[in-house]
Motif scaffolding. Structure first.
Motif, PDB file in Angstrom:
ATOM      1  N   ARG A  38       0.873  -1.169   0.000  1.00  0.00           N
ATOM      2  CA  ARG A  38       0.000   0.000   0.000  1.00  0.00           C
ATOM      3  C   ARG A  38       0.914   1.224   0.000  1.00  0.00           C
ATOM      4  N   VAL A  39       0.782   2.067  -1.024  1.00  0.00           N
ATOM      5  CA  VAL A  39       1.650   3.228  -1.171  1.00  0.00           C
ATOM      6  C   VAL A  39       0.824   4.496  -1.042  1.00  0.00           C
ATOM      7  N   ARG A  40       1.375   5.459  -0.291  1.00  0.00           N
ATOM      8  CA  ARG A  40       0.694   6.723  -0.034  1.00  0.00           C
ATOM      9  C   ARG A  40       1.669   7.862  -0.287  1.00  0.00           C
ATOM     10  N   ILE A  41       1.201   8.956  -0.843  1.00  0.00           N
ATOM     11  CA  ILE A  41       2.013  10.161  -0.992  1.00  0.00           C
ATOM     12  C   ILE A  41       1.336  11.311  -0.247  1.00  0.00           C
ATOM     13  N   VAL A  42       2.137  12.040   0.533  1.00  0.00           N
ATOM     14  CA  VAL A  42       1.611  13.136   1.342  1.00  0.00           C
ATOM     15  C   VAL A  42       2.351  14.418   0.982  1.00  0.00           C
ATOM     16  N   GLY A  43       1.609  15.461   0.673  1.00  0.00           N
ATOM     17  CA  GLY A  43       2.210  16.757   0.374  1.00  0.00           C
ATOM     18  C   GLY A  43       1.156  17.841   0.433  1.00  0.00           C
ATOM     19  N   GLU A  44       1.597  19.069   0.673  1.00  0.00           N
ATOM     20  CA  GLU A  44       0.624  20.165   0.709  1.00  0.00           C
ATOM     21  C   GLU A  44      -0.091  20.291  -0.626  1.00  0.00           C
ATOM     22  N   THR A  45       0.657  20.137  -1.722  1.00  0.00           N
ATOM     23  CA  THR A  45       0.088  20.097  -3.067  1.00  0.00           C
ATOM     24  C   THR A  45       0.860  19.058  -3.854  1.00  0.00           C
ATOM     25  N   ILE A  46       0.175  18.159  -4.516  1.00  0.00           N
ATOM     26  CA  ILE A  46       0.840  17.146  -5.329  1.00  0.00           C
ATOM     27  C   ILE A  46       1.071  17.714  -6.718  1.00  0.00           C
TER      28      ILE A  46
END
Length: 365
Positions: free
Chosen positions: A156-164
Protein backbone atom coordinates in the motif's frame (compact mmCIF):
# COMPACT_ATOMS: atom_id res chain seq x y z
CA UNK A 1 46.91 26.15 -13.62
CA UNK A 2 45.76 24.07 -10.65
CA UNK A 3 42.02 23.54 -10.62
CA UNK A 4 40.01 21.83 -7.90
CA UNK A 5 36.41 20.66 -8.26
CA UNK A 6 34.54 19.98 -5.01
CA UNK A 7 31.70 17.57 -5.73
CA UNK A 8 31.27 15.10 -8.58
CA UNK A 9 27.59 15.14 -9.37
CA UNK A 10 26.38 16.27 -12.78
CA UNK A 11 27.66 19.82 -12.41
CA UNK A 12 31.08 19.01 -10.97
CA UNK A 13 31.72 16.23 -13.47
CA UNK A 14 30.85 18.28 -16.55
CA UNK A 15 32.89 21.22 -15.23
CA UNK A 16 35.99 19.06 -14.74
CA UNK A 17 35.68 17.31 -18.10
CA UNK A 18 34.93 20.50 -20.03
CA UNK A 19 37.84 22.38 -18.46
CA UNK A 20 40.20 19.48 -19.20
CA UNK A 21 39.19 19.61 -22.86
CA UNK A 22 39.57 23.37 -23.20
CA UNK A 23 42.73 23.89 -21.12
CA UNK A 24 45.19 21.08 -21.84
CA UNK A 25 47.76 22.37 -19.34
CA UNK A 26 45.29 22.36 -16.44
CA UNK A 27 45.99 20.11 -13.46
CA UNK A 28 42.50 19.16 -12.29
CA UNK A 29 41.62 17.36 -9.07
CA UNK A 30 38.06 16.28 -8.30
CA UNK A 31 37.18 15.76 -4.62
CA UNK A 32 34.13 13.61 -3.89
CA UNK A 33 32.90 11.75 -0.79
CA UNK A 34 32.49 8.48 -2.69
CA UNK A 35 34.09 6.72 -5.69
CA UNK A 36 30.77 6.66 -7.57
CA UNK A 37 29.02 9.12 -9.81
CA UNK A 38 25.41 9.17 -8.62
CA UNK A 39 22.57 9.97 -11.01
CA UNK A 40 20.28 11.79 -8.64
CA UNK A 41 17.47 11.67 -11.20
CA UNK A 42 17.51 7.87 -10.89
CA UNK A 43 17.45 7.53 -7.12
CA UNK A 44 13.77 6.53 -7.22
CA UNK A 45 14.78 3.59 -9.44
CA UNK A 46 17.55 2.67 -7.00
CA UNK A 47 15.04 2.65 -4.15
CA UNK A 48 12.44 0.53 -5.96
CA UNK A 49 15.03 -1.89 -7.32
CA UNK A 50 14.04 -1.15 -10.92
CA UNK A 51 17.38 0.41 -11.88
CA UNK A 52 20.77 1.59 -10.70
CA UNK A 53 21.85 5.16 -10.00
CA UNK A 54 25.60 4.63 -9.49
CA UNK A 55 28.49 4.47 -11.98
CA UNK A 56 32.21 4.26 -11.11
CA UNK A 57 33.45 7.85 -11.02
CA UNK A 58 36.69 6.90 -12.76
CA UNK A 59 34.69 5.97 -15.88
CA UNK A 60 33.02 9.41 -15.91
CA UNK A 61 36.14 11.57 -15.70
CA UNK A 62 38.50 12.25 -18.57
CA UNK A 63 42.09 11.12 -18.81
CA UNK A 64 44.48 13.10 -16.66
CA UNK A 65 41.90 14.21 -14.10
CA UNK A 66 42.88 13.19 -10.56
CA UNK A 67 40.25 11.88 -8.16
CA UNK A 68 40.47 12.37 -4.42
CA UNK A 69 37.94 10.55 -2.24
CA UNK A 70 37.14 12.64 0.80
CA UNK A 71 35.07 15.48 2.23
CA UNK A 72 36.15 19.11 2.22
CA UNK A 73 36.15 20.73 5.64
CA UNK A 74 36.98 24.29 4.57
CA UNK A 75 38.06 26.42 1.63
CA UNK A 76 40.64 29.04 2.56
CA UNK A 77 42.89 31.46 0.68
CA UNK A 78 43.75 29.36 -2.35
CA UNK A 79 43.68 26.17 -0.32
CA UNK A 80 41.24 23.33 0.32
CA UNK A 81 41.38 21.47 3.63
CA UNK A 82 39.89 17.97 3.84
CA UNK A 83 38.37 16.36 6.91
CA UNK A 84 41.42 14.11 7.27
CA UNK A 85 43.62 17.18 7.78
CA UNK A 86 45.31 17.13 4.36
CA UNK A 87 45.13 20.11 2.02
CA UNK A 88 45.41 21.03 -1.65
CA UNK A 89 46.39 24.33 -3.24
CA UNK A 90 44.37 25.78 -6.12
CA UNK A 91 44.43 28.64 -8.56
CA UNK A 92 40.73 28.23 -9.30
CA UNK A 93 38.04 26.14 -7.67
CA UNK A 94 34.56 24.93 -8.63
CA UNK A 95 32.24 24.55 -5.65
CA UNK A 96 29.62 21.99 -6.68
CA UNK A 97 28.38 20.38 -3.47
CA UNK A 98 24.71 20.50 -4.49
CA UNK A 99 21.85 20.38 -2.01
CA UNK A 100 21.01 17.97 0.76
CA UNK A 101 18.03 16.67 2.69
CA UNK A 102 16.98 17.30 6.29
CA UNK A 103 14.44 14.53 6.99
CA UNK A 104 12.18 14.44 10.01
CA UNK A 105 13.12 11.79 12.59
CA UNK A 106 11.59 8.43 11.76
CA UNK A 107 11.89 8.91 8.00
CA UNK A 108 14.44 7.89 5.38
CA UNK A 109 15.69 10.56 2.97
CA UNK A 110 15.37 9.58 -0.68
CA UNK A 111 17.35 12.48 -2.16
CA UNK A 112 20.79 11.19 -1.16
CA UNK A 113 22.74 8.09 -2.18
CA UNK A 114 22.99 6.85 1.40
CA UNK A 115 19.28 7.39 2.00
CA UNK A 116 18.34 5.67 -1.24
CA UNK A 117 20.42 2.64 -0.29
CA UNK A 118 18.82 2.51 3.16
CA UNK A 119 15.36 2.87 1.63
CA UNK A 120 16.06 0.14 -0.93
CA UNK A 121 17.09 -2.31 1.80
CA UNK A 122 14.11 -1.45 4.00
CA UNK A 123 11.67 -1.69 1.09
CA UNK A 124 13.01 -5.07 -0.02
CA UNK A 125 12.47 -6.40 3.51
CA UNK A 126 8.82 -5.31 3.68
CA UNK A 127 6.32 -8.16 3.25
CA UNK A 128 3.22 -7.67 1.13
CA UNK A 129 0.33 -5.73 2.58
CA UNK A 130 2.51 -3.21 4.44
CA UNK A 131 2.26 0.57 3.97
CA UNK A 132 4.89 2.87 2.49
CA UNK A 133 4.40 6.62 2.84
CA UNK A 134 6.27 9.13 0.69
CA UNK A 135 6.37 12.64 2.15
CA UNK A 136 6.76 15.33 -0.48
CA UNK A 137 4.40 16.32 -3.27
CA UNK A 138 7.07 17.56 -5.68
CA UNK A 139 8.45 15.64 -8.64
CA UNK A 140 10.84 13.62 -6.45
CA UNK A 141 7.97 12.43 -4.28
CA UNK A 142 5.77 11.66 -7.27
CA UNK A 143 8.48 9.64 -8.99
CA UNK A 144 9.32 7.74 -5.80
CA UNK A 145 5.71 6.83 -5.02
CA UNK A 146 5.00 5.86 -8.64
CA UNK A 147 8.12 3.72 -8.98
CA UNK A 148 7.47 1.83 -5.75
CA UNK A 149 3.78 1.30 -6.56
CA UNK A 150 4.59 0.00 -10.04
CA UNK A 151 7.38 -2.26 -8.81
CA UNK A 152 5.66 -3.49 -5.64
CA UNK A 153 1.91 -3.72 -6.31
CA UNK A 154 1.63 -5.88 -3.18
CA UNK A 155 2.30 -2.83 -0.99
CA UNK A 156 0.00 0.00 0.00
CA UNK A 157 1.65 3.23 -1.17
CA UNK A 158 0.69 6.72 -0.03
CA UNK A 159 2.01 10.16 -0.99
CA UNK A 160 1.61 13.14 1.34
CA UNK A 161 2.21 16.76 0.37
CA UNK A 162 0.62 20.16 0.71
CA UNK A 163 0.09 20.10 -3.07
CA UNK A 164 0.84 17.15 -5.33
CA UNK A 165 2.67 18.41 -8.41
CA UNK A 166 2.52 22.05 -7.38
CA UNK A 167 5.11 23.08 -9.99
CA UNK A 168 2.93 21.72 -12.82
CA UNK A 169 -0.04 23.22 -14.67
CA UNK A 170 -3.57 22.35 -13.56
CA UNK A 171 -4.02 19.90 -16.44
CA UNK A 172 -0.70 18.20 -15.76
CA UNK A 173 -1.53 17.85 -12.05
CA UNK A 174 -4.82 16.18 -12.99
CA UNK A 175 -2.97 13.75 -15.25
CA UNK A 176 -0.45 12.94 -12.49
CA UNK A 177 -3.26 12.21 -10.04
CA UNK A 178 -4.90 9.91 -12.58
CA UNK A 179 -1.64 8.02 -13.02
CA UNK A 180 -1.20 7.70 -9.25
CA UNK A 181 -4.78 6.42 -8.95
CA UNK A 182 -4.16 3.77 -11.62
CA UNK A 183 -1.14 2.61 -9.65
CA UNK A 184 -3.18 2.44 -6.47
CA UNK A 185 -1.34 5.29 -4.73
CA UNK A 186 -3.33 7.04 -2.02
CA UNK A 187 -3.00 10.83 -2.26
CA UNK A 188 -3.13 12.96 0.89
CA UNK A 189 -2.79 16.69 0.33
CA UNK A 190 -1.74 17.99 3.72
CA UNK A 191 1.31 19.23 5.61
CA UNK A 192 3.50 17.04 7.79
CA UNK A 193 5.24 18.64 10.76
CA UNK A 194 6.33 15.62 12.76
CA UNK A 195 6.70 11.86 12.49
CA UNK A 196 6.40 9.57 15.50
CA UNK A 197 8.40 6.36 15.25
CA UNK A 198 6.47 3.22 16.04
CA UNK A 199 7.69 -0.34 16.38
CA UNK A 200 10.34 0.16 13.71
CA UNK A 201 12.82 2.99 13.25
CA UNK A 202 11.45 3.81 9.79
CA UNK A 203 7.75 3.54 10.48
CA UNK A 204 5.12 4.65 12.93
CA UNK A 205 2.47 7.35 13.07
CA UNK A 206 2.52 10.48 10.95
CA UNK A 207 1.35 13.31 13.16
CA UNK A 208 0.84 16.99 12.54
CA UNK A 209 -1.48 16.59 9.54
CA UNK A 210 -4.12 19.29 9.54
CA UNK A 211 -7.03 17.04 8.56
CA UNK A 212 -5.85 13.52 9.44
CA UNK A 213 -3.94 13.50 12.70
CA UNK A 214 -2.65 9.91 12.53
CA UNK A 215 -1.67 7.75 9.56
CA UNK A 216 0.12 4.46 10.18
CA UNK A 217 3.12 3.72 8.02
CA UNK A 218 5.58 0.81 8.00
CA UNK A 219 8.18 2.73 5.99
CA UNK A 220 8.21 6.51 5.67
CA UNK A 221 10.33 8.14 2.96
CA UNK A 222 11.27 11.83 2.97
CA UNK A 223 11.27 13.30 -0.56
CA UNK A 224 11.77 17.00 0.13
CA UNK A 225 15.00 18.86 -0.68
CA UNK A 226 15.59 20.75 2.52
CA UNK A 227 18.92 22.50 2.78
CA UNK A 228 22.26 23.51 1.31
CA UNK A 229 25.58 22.23 2.74
CA UNK A 230 27.17 24.95 4.84
CA UNK A 231 30.64 24.65 3.28
CA UNK A 232 30.37 28.04 1.54
CA UNK A 233 29.25 29.85 4.70
CA UNK A 234 31.77 27.96 6.82
CA UNK A 235 34.50 29.08 4.45
CA UNK A 236 33.59 32.75 4.72
CA UNK A 237 31.90 33.15 1.33
CA UNK A 238 28.91 35.48 1.16
CA UNK A 239 25.70 33.45 1.15
CA UNK A 240 22.02 34.27 0.67
CA UNK A 241 19.39 33.66 3.34
CA UNK A 242 18.88 30.08 2.13
CA UNK A 243 22.59 29.24 2.38
CA UNK A 244 23.41 29.42 -1.32
CA UNK A 245 26.63 31.23 -2.22
CA UNK A 246 26.15 34.64 -3.86
CA UNK A 247 27.72 34.79 -7.33
CA UNK A 248 28.29 37.39 -10.04
CA UNK A 249 27.09 37.23 -13.65
CA UNK A 250 29.95 34.82 -14.45
CA UNK A 251 29.06 32.40 -11.60
CA UNK A 252 32.06 33.46 -9.51
CA UNK A 253 31.78 34.02 -5.77
CA UNK A 254 31.41 37.71 -4.99
CA UNK A 255 33.77 37.10 -2.06
CA UNK A 256 36.53 35.26 -3.93
CA UNK A 257 36.56 35.47 -7.76
CA UNK A 258 38.87 32.45 -7.92
CA UNK A 259 35.91 30.32 -6.83
CA UNK A 260 33.11 29.40 -9.22
CA UNK A 261 29.92 28.24 -7.49
CA UNK A 262 27.64 26.06 -9.60
CA UNK A 263 24.54 23.93 -9.24
CA UNK A 264 22.13 23.79 -6.31
CA UNK A 265 24.54 25.60 -3.95
CA UNK A 266 24.74 28.73 -6.15
CA UNK A 267 22.36 31.66 -5.63
CA UNK A 268 21.55 32.27 -9.28
CA UNK A 269 18.39 34.40 -9.72
CA UNK A 270 15.52 32.51 -11.33
CA UNK A 271 17.10 29.07 -10.98
CA UNK A 272 15.58 25.99 -9.37
CA UNK A 273 17.05 22.77 -8.03
CA UNK A 274 17.29 20.52 -11.07
CA UNK A 275 19.72 18.65 -13.29
CA UNK A 276 18.59 20.95 -16.10
CA UNK A 277 19.89 23.89 -14.07
CA UNK A 278 23.15 22.35 -12.92
CA UNK A 279 24.48 21.12 -16.25
CA UNK A 280 24.50 24.50 -18.04
CA UNK A 281 26.09 26.16 -15.01
CA UNK A 282 28.93 23.65 -14.83
CA UNK A 283 29.60 23.92 -18.55
CA UNK A 284 29.43 27.71 -18.57
CA UNK A 285 31.76 28.08 -15.58
CA UNK A 286 34.35 25.85 -17.25
CA UNK A 287 34.01 27.83 -20.49
CA UNK A 288 34.42 31.09 -18.57
CA UNK A 289 37.62 29.97 -16.88
CA UNK A 290 38.99 28.73 -20.19
CA UNK A 291 38.26 32.11 -21.78
CA UNK A 292 40.00 33.92 -18.93
CA UNK A 293 43.08 31.68 -19.20
CA UNK A 294 43.20 32.34 -22.95
CA UNK A 295 42.90 36.10 -22.30
CA UNK A 296 39.40 36.36 -23.71
CA UNK A 297 36.55 38.31 -22.16
CA UNK A 298 34.06 36.09 -20.26
CA UNK A 299 30.40 36.10 -21.24
CA UNK A 300 27.59 36.46 -18.68
CA UNK A 301 25.77 33.28 -17.75
CA UNK A 302 22.39 32.81 -19.44
CA UNK A 303 20.08 29.81 -19.38
CA UNK A 304 16.43 29.21 -20.26
CA UNK A 305 14.16 26.35 -19.30
CA UNK A 306 12.03 24.21 -21.61
CA UNK A 307 9.88 22.42 -19.06
CA UNK A 308 9.79 19.60 -16.53
CA UNK A 309 9.80 15.84 -16.96
CA UNK A 310 8.50 13.31 -14.46
CA UNK A 311 8.41 9.52 -14.46
CA UNK A 312 5.22 7.76 -13.43
CA UNK A 313 6.64 4.26 -13.28
CA UNK A 314 8.68 2.67 -16.08
CA UNK A 315 5.95 2.87 -18.72
CA UNK A 316 4.31 6.22 -18.06
CA UNK A 317 5.52 9.77 -17.73
CA UNK A 318 4.67 13.42 -18.16
CA UNK A 319 6.37 16.33 -19.91
CA UNK A 320 5.32 19.81 -18.76
CA UNK A 321 6.06 22.56 -21.30
CA UNK A 322 7.36 25.85 -19.87
CA UNK A 323 8.54 29.26 -20.99
CA UNK A 324 12.21 30.08 -20.80
CA UNK A 325 11.67 31.86 -17.50
CA UNK A 326 10.35 28.54 -16.12
CA UNK A 327 6.70 29.57 -15.86
CA UNK A 328 4.53 26.69 -17.02
CA UNK A 329 2.32 26.71 -20.09
CA UNK A 330 -1.03 24.98 -20.28
CA UNK A 331 0.50 22.26 -22.45
CA UNK A 332 1.78 18.86 -21.41
CA UNK A 333 2.37 15.44 -22.94
CA UNK A 334 1.90 12.15 -21.12
CA UNK A 335 1.97 8.41 -21.56
CA UNK A 336 4.49 5.94 -22.93
CA UNK A 337 6.05 8.50 -25.29
CA UNK A 338 6.65 10.89 -22.39
CA UNK A 339 8.31 8.06 -20.45
CA UNK A 340 10.65 7.36 -23.37
CA UNK A 341 11.54 11.05 -23.68
CA UNK A 342 12.19 11.29 -19.93
CA UNK A 343 14.54 8.30 -20.17
CA UNK A 344 16.42 9.92 -23.04
CA UNK A 345 16.73 13.15 -21.07
CA UNK A 346 18.31 11.22 -18.19
CA UNK A 347 20.71 9.47 -20.56
CA UNK A 348 21.65 12.75 -22.22
CA UNK A 349 22.47 14.31 -18.85
CA UNK A 350 24.87 11.49 -18.02
CA UNK A 351 26.34 11.57 -21.54
CA UNK A 352 26.85 15.32 -21.24
CA UNK A 353 28.58 15.04 -17.87
CA UNK A 354 30.93 12.34 -19.17
CA UNK A 355 31.74 13.83 -22.59
CA UNK A 356 31.42 17.54 -21.67
CA UNK A 357 29.09 17.91 -24.67
CA UNK A 358 25.96 19.75 -23.70
CA UNK A 359 23.69 22.40 -25.23
CA UNK A 360 21.07 24.62 -23.64
CA UNK A 361 18.77 27.54 -24.42
CA UNK A 362 19.75 31.07 -23.51
CA UNK A 363 17.60 32.78 -20.93
CA UNK A 364 14.73 35.15 -21.62
CA UNK A 365 15.64 38.69 -22.62
Amino acid sequence: MKGVVVGAGYVGTIAANRLAKKVESAEITVINPRPEFVERVRLHEQIAGTGSAATPLASMLGEGITTRIGTVDKIGDGQVTLDDGTSLDFDHLFLAVGSTVAPLPGTVAVGTWEGAQEARTALAALPGGRTVTVIGGGLTGIETASEIAAGRPDLRVRIVGETIGGSLSAGARKRVRAALARLGVEVVEDAVTRVESGAGEQGGDLVGLRSRPHLTSDLTLWAIIGSIPDLAARSGLEVAADGRAVVDENLRSVTDPRIFVVGDCAAVPGSRVACATAMPQGAHAADTLARMIHNREPEPYSMGYTGQAVSLGRNDGLLQVARRNDTVRGLHFAGRTAAVVKERVCRYAKFGARTATYAWLRGPK
